[in-house]
Design an enzyme around this catalytic site. Structure first.
Site, PDB file in Angstrom:
ATOM      1  N   LEU A 151       0.828  -1.212   0.000  1.00 49.21           N
ATOM      2  CA  LEU A 151       0.000   0.000   0.000  1.00 49.21           C
ATOM      3  C   LEU A 151       0.861   1.260   0.000  1.00 49.21           C
ATOM      4  O   LEU A 151       2.001   1.248   0.446  1.00 49.21           O
ATOM      5  CB  LEU A 151      -0.952  -0.006   1.200  1.00 49.21           C
ATOM      6  CG  LEU A 151      -0.378  -0.016   2.629  1.00 49.21           C
ATOM      7  CD1 LEU A 151       0.148   1.328   3.054  1.00 49.21           C
ATOM      8  CD2 LEU A 151      -1.434  -0.487   3.592  1.00 49.21           C
ATOM      9  N   GLU A 153       0.984   5.220   1.339  1.00 54.40           N
ATOM     10  CA  GLU A 153       0.343   6.197   2.214  1.00 54.40           C
ATOM     11  C   GLU A 153      -0.329   7.251   1.344  1.00 54.40           C
ATOM     12  O   GLU A 153       0.176   7.604   0.285  1.00 54.40           O
ATOM     13  CB  GLU A 153       1.380   6.834   3.142  1.00 54.40           C
ATOM     14  CG  GLU A 153       1.800   5.887   4.238  1.00 54.40           C
ATOM     15  CD  GLU A 153       2.911   6.433   5.114  1.00 54.40           C
ATOM     16  OE1 GLU A 153       3.049   7.651   5.237  1.00 54.40           O
ATOM     17  OE2 GLU A 153       3.653   5.599   5.671  1.00 54.40           O
ATOM     18  N   PHE A 250       5.547   7.025 -11.305  1.00 51.03           N
ATOM     19  CA  PHE A 250       6.818   7.215 -10.594  1.00 51.03           C
ATOM     20  C   PHE A 250       7.903   7.828 -11.473  1.00 51.03           C
ATOM     21  O   PHE A 250       9.071   7.475 -11.371  1.00 51.03           O
ATOM     22  CB  PHE A 250       7.296   5.885  -9.975  1.00 51.03           C
ATOM     23  CG  PHE A 250       6.708   5.665  -8.604  1.00 51.03           C
ATOM     24  CD1 PHE A 250       7.449   5.909  -7.458  1.00 51.03           C
ATOM     25  CD2 PHE A 250       5.394   5.263  -8.464  1.00 51.03           C
ATOM     26  CE1 PHE A 250       6.894   5.752  -6.194  1.00 51.03           C
ATOM     27  CE2 PHE A 250       4.819   5.110  -7.208  1.00 51.03           C
ATOM     28  CZ  PHE A 250       5.568   5.347  -6.071  1.00 51.03           C
ATOM     29  N   GLY A 254      11.447  15.951  -8.943  1.00 50.20           N
ATOM     30  CA  GLY A 254      11.091  16.794  -7.803  1.00 50.20           C
ATOM     31  C   GLY A 254      12.260  16.987  -6.877  1.00 50.20           C
ATOM     32  O   GLY A 254      13.423  16.956  -7.299  1.00 50.20           O
ATOM     33  N   CYS A 261       9.578   4.307   3.799  1.00 48.28           N
ATOM     34  CA  CYS A 261       9.874   3.032   3.116  1.00 48.28           C
ATOM     35  C   CYS A 261      11.054   3.111   2.156  1.00 48.28           C
ATOM     36  O   CYS A 261      12.060   2.448   2.369  1.00 48.28           O
ATOM     37  CB  CYS A 261       8.641   2.548   2.367  1.00 48.28           C
ATOM     38  SG  CYS A 261       7.320   2.072   3.487  1.00 48.28           S
ATOM     39  N   LYS A 264      14.753   3.706   3.560  1.00 45.35           N
ATOM     40  CA  LYS A 264      15.235   2.653   4.477  1.00 45.35           C
ATOM     41  C   LYS A 264      15.326   1.303   3.783  1.00 45.35           C
ATOM     42  O   LYS A 264      16.229   0.502   4.072  1.00 45.35           O
ATOM     43  CB  LYS A 264      14.367   2.588   5.739  1.00 45.35           C
ATOM     44  CG  LYS A 264      13.168   1.656   5.659  1.00 45.35           C
ATOM     45  CD  LYS A 264      12.550   1.393   7.005  1.00 45.35           C
ATOM     46  CE  LYS A 264      11.179   0.764   6.888  1.00 45.35           C
ATOM     47  NZ  LYS A 264      11.078  -0.512   6.218  1.00 45.35           N
ATOM     48  N   LYS A 322       4.874  13.245   1.169  1.00 45.98           N
ATOM     49  CA  LYS A 322       4.033  13.262  -0.022  1.00 45.98           C
ATOM     50  C   LYS A 322       2.654  13.761   0.393  1.00 45.98           C
ATOM     51  O   LYS A 322       2.390  13.902   1.596  1.00 45.98           O
ATOM     52  CB  LYS A 322       3.942  11.869  -0.655  1.00 45.98           C
ATOM     53  CG  LYS A 322       3.271  10.853   0.253  1.00 45.98           C
ATOM     54  CD  LYS A 322       3.344   9.460  -0.295  1.00 45.98           C
ATOM     55  CE  LYS A 322       2.321   9.240  -1.365  1.00 45.98           C
ATOM     56  NZ  LYS A 322       2.060   7.808  -1.587  1.00 45.98           N
ATOM     57  N   ARG A 329       8.402  11.122   8.080  1.00 40.89           N
ATOM     58  CA  ARG A 329       9.628  10.333   8.207  1.00 40.89           C
ATOM     59  C   ARG A 329      10.466  10.460   6.922  1.00 40.89           C
ATOM     60  O   ARG A 329       9.972  10.202   5.837  1.00 40.89           O
ATOM     61  CB  ARG A 329       9.300   8.867   8.505  1.00 40.89           C
ATOM     62  CG  ARG A 329       8.747   8.674   9.916  1.00 40.89           C
ATOM     63  CD  ARG A 329       8.366   7.240  10.200  1.00 40.89           C
ATOM     64  NE  ARG A 329       7.127   6.845   9.566  1.00 40.89           N
ATOM     65  CZ  ARG A 329       6.554   5.647   9.714  1.00 40.89           C
ATOM     66  NH1 ARG A 329       7.130   4.735  10.480  1.00 40.89           N
ATOM     67  NH2 ARG A 329       5.415   5.359   9.106  1.00 40.89           N
TER      68      ARG A 329
HETATM   69  N1  LIG Z   1       4.159   2.959   5.872  1.00 43.08           N
HETATM   70  C1  LIG Z   1       4.049   2.439   4.657  1.00 43.08           C
HETATM   71  O1  LIG Z   1       3.649   3.086   3.691  1.00 43.08           O
HETATM   72  C2  LIG Z   1       4.405   0.982   4.430  1.00 43.08           C
HETATM   73  C3  LIG Z   1       4.002   0.348   3.260  1.00 43.08           C
HETATM   74  C4  LIG Z   1       4.325  -0.994   3.071  1.00 43.08           C
HETATM   75  C5  LIG Z   1       5.070  -1.661   4.033  1.00 43.08           C
HETATM   76  N2  LIG Z   1       5.474  -1.009   5.152  1.00 43.08           N
HETATM   77  C6  LIG Z   1       6.225  -1.746   6.172  1.00 43.08           C
HETATM   78  O2  LIG Z   1       5.306  -2.113   7.196  1.00 43.08           O
HETATM   79  C7  LIG Z   1       5.955  -2.084   8.476  1.00 43.08           C
HETATM   80  C8  LIG Z   1       5.219  -1.141   9.407  1.00 43.08           C
HETATM   81  O3  LIG Z   1       5.323   0.161   8.881  1.00 43.08           O
HETATM   82  P1  LIG Z   1       4.488   1.378   9.488  1.00 43.08           P
HETATM   83  O4  LIG Z   1       4.767   2.550   8.648  1.00 43.08           O
HETATM   84  O5  LIG Z   1       3.074   0.942   9.706  1.00 43.08           O
HETATM   85  O6  LIG Z   1       5.203   1.523  10.918  1.00 43.08           O
HETATM   86  P2  LIG Z   1       4.731   2.412  12.150  1.00 43.08           P
HETATM   87  O7  LIG Z   1       5.979   2.863  12.811  1.00 43.08           O
HETATM   88  O8  LIG Z   1       3.738   3.420  11.709  1.00 43.08           O
HETATM   89  O9  LIG Z   1       3.960   1.379  13.102  1.00 43.08           O
HETATM   90  C9  LIG Z   1       4.569   0.339  13.775  1.00 43.08           C
HETATM   91  C10 LIG Z   1       3.727   0.041  15.011  1.00 43.08           C
HETATM   92  O10 LIG Z   1       4.250  -1.141  15.633  1.00 43.08           O
HETATM   93  C11 LIG Z   1       4.144  -0.965  17.035  1.00 43.08           C
HETATM   94  N3  LIG Z   1       5.035  -1.910  17.717  1.00 43.08           N
HETATM   95  C12 LIG Z   1       6.381  -1.884  17.803  1.00 43.08           C
HETATM   96  N4  LIG Z   1       6.811  -2.941  18.520  1.00 43.08           N
HETATM   97  C13 LIG Z   1       5.719  -3.658  18.861  1.00 43.08           C
HETATM   98  C14 LIG Z   1       5.514  -4.870  19.578  1.00 43.08           C
HETATM   99  N5  LIG Z   1       6.526  -5.548  20.099  1.00 43.08           N
HETATM  100  N6  LIG Z   1       4.250  -5.308  19.745  1.00 43.08           N
HETATM  101  C15 LIG Z   1       3.202  -4.617  19.229  1.00 43.08           C
HETATM  102  N7  LIG Z   1       3.341  -3.479  18.540  1.00 43.08           N
HETATM  103  C16 LIG Z   1       4.581  -3.005  18.359  1.00 43.08           C
HETATM  104  C17 LIG Z   1       4.492   0.493  17.254  1.00 43.08           C
HETATM  105  O11 LIG Z   1       4.050   0.967  18.516  1.00 43.08           O
HETATM  106  C18 LIG Z   1       3.770   1.142  16.067  1.00 43.08           C
HETATM  107  O12 LIG Z   1       2.459   1.520  16.437  1.00 43.08           O
HETATM  108  C19 LIG Z   1       7.396  -1.699   8.190  1.00 43.08           C
HETATM  109  O13 LIG Z   1       8.152  -2.861   8.037  1.00 43.08           O
HETATM  110  C20 LIG Z   1       7.314  -0.962   6.862  1.00 43.08           C
HETATM  111  O14 LIG Z   1       8.514  -1.016   6.133  1.00 43.08           O
HETATM  112  C21 LIG Z   1       5.149   0.289   5.377  1.00 43.08           C
END
Ligand SMILES: NC(=O)c1ccc[n+]([C@@H]2O[C@H](COP(=O)([O-])OP(=O)(O)OC[C@H]3O[C@@H](n4cnc5c(N)ncnc54)[C@H](O)[C@@H]3O)[C@@H](O)[C@H]2O)c1
Length: 433
Positions: A151, A153, A250, A254, A261, A264, A322, A329
């Site tokens: 997905l 954001e 994409f 810009g 994502c 990192k 975005k 972040r």
């Molecule tokens: N943000 C994006 O657009 C996106 C898209 C695809 C994949 N991802 C991946 O998905 C994962 C999550 O990303 P995000 O942006 O949602 O992260 P985020 O930082 O927004 O959320 C992570 C959540 O996990 C919780 N957490 C941490 N340790 C924990 C534990 N031991 N038990 C329960 N909860 C715990 C935190 O409190 C936080 O609420 C990452 O690996 C990221 O790379 C993110």
């Protein structure tokens, strides 16, 4: 089905909400007690279009619960999703400690068979580490699936509800069948479910993000040359994007890519490569171009106000990495603003959703305002970092009136240069003379 989602961030909240919307019973678990308490009161921790309505609707129906009690989630679900963060460690690798902690905790609480599926982006081989940890804590049978999330954001609900594809990384046919059933409400238009092994699924996510970043960096590099040669990168973008072999997504030049994502995940891929003796040359170049692009944008502003930095006030529109998200972040805005602050400039910023997150990320060193035009009051120039819809068709006459020396530095190429110039505003964008 009964589902548990561990980690209620940008991904977990969307996954939990959308699965509940499809009729599943969902328990969302997070260690952040404040976040869970707020969600129980109906307060959203993030801004994501359309998500608040889904969360409140399903909570009211009792299909969506929030708790800090992992045992409750494990006891009351058939499938447990891991959606905790995997941030960059100091050496650039993905820090998977939260994944392994949750795996251990699940193992300790596992009393009946469960499917454990990882949505987080994790390096290849994490499936094995997580499986081993769970096995070391329990004799109860379970299956592990790598199920990376794609997905975006800002369009996360739409992406989850109508995905281009779902990747299911497991070789077990009965688990594939259950996962297919869970996702079937979202695949009604014939979208594809791709089955593969867990290692390939983990790799696919990194390859996808590096490819997307590559396209952006490629266009950014082309934009730098366009500026030198007097070509217009916007014509070039359309010219190549209309080639069906290339496509138009994409390819927007810009101020560089950011977010939680792409940067990192490229770092993690480079690190994985170095651990295995494979230099990820492409990833390194993509990273380098991205850094250069941000530096070039800052330099352009600094050069313009050379010698007057201390007396310069910049109005900023857009702080999130975005549009349609409050996520700052690794936002290019944050990086560039901190450089501009360091050289003595003052910042008055507006963002529809990300002002408080940005102010915190910049240690309160910026002034934030509630309205884009208020930011212009007494400012020398307008700088645009984010392509929010509301910035696309502004009142240029008002901008010209309010700015002390009407000039716009547009990091997103939002405007037609002729229109801006006609309003008496000097205009600098990316890859256009
Ligand atoms: N943000 C994006 O657009 C996106 C898209 C695809 C994949 N991802 C991946 O998905 C994962 C999550 O990303 P995000 O942006 O949602 O992260 P985020 O930082 O927004 O959320 C992570 C959540 O996990 C919780 N957490 C941490 N340790 C924990 C534990 N031991 N038990 C329960 N909860 C715990 C935190 O409190 C936080 O609420 C990452 O690996 C990221 O790379 C993110």
């Amino acid at each position: 089905m009964k589902v548990c989602v561990v980690g209620v961030g940008y991904v977990g909240l969307v996954v939990g909400g959308c699965l509940a919307e499809a009729g599943n019973d969902v328990v969302c678990v997070d260690t952040d007690g404040e976040k869970i308490a707020a969600l129980k009161k109906g307060v959203m921790p993030i801004y994501e279009p359309g998500l608040a309505e889904i969360i409140s609707h399903n909570e009211k129906l009792g299909r969506l619960q929030f708790t800090t009690d992992l045992k409750y989630g494990v006891d009351n679900s058939h499938i447990i999703f891991l959606a905790v963060g995997t941030p960059s460690a100091r050496d650039g690798s993905a820090d998977i400690s939260a994944i392994l902690t949750v795996a251990a905790d699940i193992g300790e609480n596992l009393k009946e068979y469960r499917i454990i599926a990882t949505k987080s982006t994790v390096p290849v081989g994490t499936y094995k580490k997580a499986t081993d940890i769970i096995k070391s804590k329990t004799a109860t049978a379970f299956d592990y699936v790598s199920n990376p999330e794609f997905l975006k954001e800002g369009a996360a609900v739409e992406d989850f509800m109508r995905p281009d594809r779902i990747i299911i990384g497991t070789t077990n046919p009965s688990v594939r069948k259950i996962m297919k059933q869970l996702y079937s409400p979202f695949m009604r238009k014939g979208n594809r479910i791709l089955f593969m092994d867990a290692a390939s699924a983990e790799m696919t996510k990194y390859a996808a993000n590096t490819m997307l970043a590559t396209r952006i960096s490629f266009m950014n590099e082309i934009s730098a040359l366009c500026e030198e040669l007097g070509a217009d990168v916007e014509f070039v973008r359309r010219g190549i994007g209309s080639d069906s072999r290339i496509g138009s997504s994409f390819l927007f030049p810009g101020v560089g890519f950011g977010g939680s994502c792409l940067p990192k995940d490229i770092r993690a891929l480079i690190h994985t490569g170095s651990e295995h003796g494979v230099e990820m040359t492409m990833g390194k170049v993509v990273q380098q171009i991205n850094e250069r692009q941000q530096e070039r944008f800052v330099k352009r502003i600094r050069d313009f106000f050379g010698g007057r930095e201390e007396k310069t006030i910049l109005a900023v529109w857009g702080l999130s990495f975005k549009a349609r998200t409050n996520d700052v972040r690794e936002s290019p805005a944050i990086y560039c603003i901190s450089k501009l602050l360091d050289c003595g400039m003052k910042i008055k910023a507006y963002d529809p959703e990300a002002a408080s997150a940005a102010s915190a990320a910049l240690d309160g060193r910026i002034e934030t305002v509630e309205n884009g035009y208020d930011a212009l009051e007494g400012a020398d120039a307008l700088v645009i970092f984010t392509d929010w819809q509301e910035f696309r068709n502004p009142n240029f006459r008002l901008i010209a009136e309010k700015l002390r020396s009407p000039v716009i530095f547009d990091g997103r190429n939002l405007y037609d240069p002729d229109v801006v110039k006609k309003a008496g505003i000097e205009y600098y964008s990316v890859g256009r003379k």
